[in-house]
Scaffold this motif. Structure first.
Motif: not given
Ligand code: APR
Length: 269
Positions: A31-32, A110, A202, A205-206
């Motif tokens: 997603r990310r 993303g 980032h 959240q990755a």
């Protein structure tokens, strides 16, 4: 994605197709993604790395050139070194790895590229591929600044391009007349906190931190991949050599960036 794999081969052509396919599938389903790059991604563009064979820190002493103390002691020498590096990098072009990352960032959402490099090659690739479109999704967070910018030591004003001065004169700020320095982060200096905070967000959240061409010994940059892992994400590393991150990587591809990144991002298919 908890199975860990690495391949201790130095010949890029001998990296197993299975490892490439697994990395590609992981990236495609993430997603990310956060991408952390270091000097190795620009090696195939002709930009020298810092450590290892042919690295700049074999030939030059960092404490004479890349510290605030060095600049205070001999700004002329430090500027001379940065002028030499600007010239060297100006003659270099992004390689297949820069373009593949830029394409991926522009095509999917993303994804954020975070770089330790000061050569602006990610930005060049982003602008070229975006054309009349918006390059922003592929413009990296530059943790260590850019050798193509200067910053005033008095008022902080930033200037792009070659500072207006002859080789024998020190460049000065157009706004206040203070002396300019390269807009890079030297040893012993703090990173820009806004840029670092954004990079850490980032990383946390990755789903995947893709780490390319860094010896992973300079912090805080090297800690970003561990943040992804600490939040349940995976690490994919691309580097011809082992690094301190290799043991923590879910997939470690021991090959060069230009040979690998187009394949794992799908740009080569
Ligand atoms: N493809 C991928 N990786 C490569 C390639 C290549 N073609 N060639 C070399 N490498 C790897 C090396 O094996 C090494 O691990 O790139 C890495 C380069 O490491 P460094 O020279 O230490 O560069 P980097 O990690 O970016 O340095 C971090 O240190 O000197 C400071 O501020 C400077 O940003 C820099 C920081």
């Amino acid at each position: 994605m908890d199975s860990r794999a690495s391949l201790a081969l130095t010949q890029p052509q001998r990296v197993s197709e299975d490892l490439i396919v697994r990395a590609r599938d992981m990236l495609a389903s993430a997603r990310r993604i956060v991408v952390l790059t270091g000097a190795g991604i620009s090696a195939e563009s002709g930009v020298p790395t810092f450590r290892g064979a042919g690295g700049l820190w074999k030939e030059f002493r960092p404490e004479q050139l890349a510290t605030p103390e060095a600049f205070a002691a001999d700004p002329q020498l430090v500027w001379e070194w940065y002028r030499w590096r600007r010239k060297l990098v100006s003659d270099c072009r992004p390689n297949a790895a820069h373009y593949a990352l830029a394409r991926l960032a522009l095509e999917r959402g993303g994804m954020r590229i975070v770089t330790q490099n000061v050569d602006e090659l990610h930005t060049t690739a982003a602008r070229e591929l975006a054309g009349a479109g918006d390059p922003a999704p592929a413009i990296p967070l530059e943790l260590h600044g850019s050798i193509f910018r200067s910053r005033c030591t008095r008022c902080g004003t930033r200037a792009s391009g070659q500072p207006a001065s002859s080789e024998s004169q020190l460049p000065v700020c157009e706004a206040c007349g203070g002396s300019l320095r390269p807009d890079v982060v030297w040893f012993g200096e703090m990173l820009d906190s806004a840029i670092l905070d954004e990079a850490m967000d980032h990383a946390r959240q990755a789903d995947i931190c893709l780490v390319i061409g860094t010896s992973a010994v300079v912090h805080p940059a090297a800690g970003l991949a561990s943040m992804t892992a600490a939040h349940g994400g995976s690490i994919i590393e691309v580097n011809p050599e082992r690094t301190p991150l290799t043991g923590a990587a879910d997939i470690s591809i021991r090959a060069t960036a230009a040979a690998t990144i187009p394949a794992i991002t799908g740009a080569a298919s």
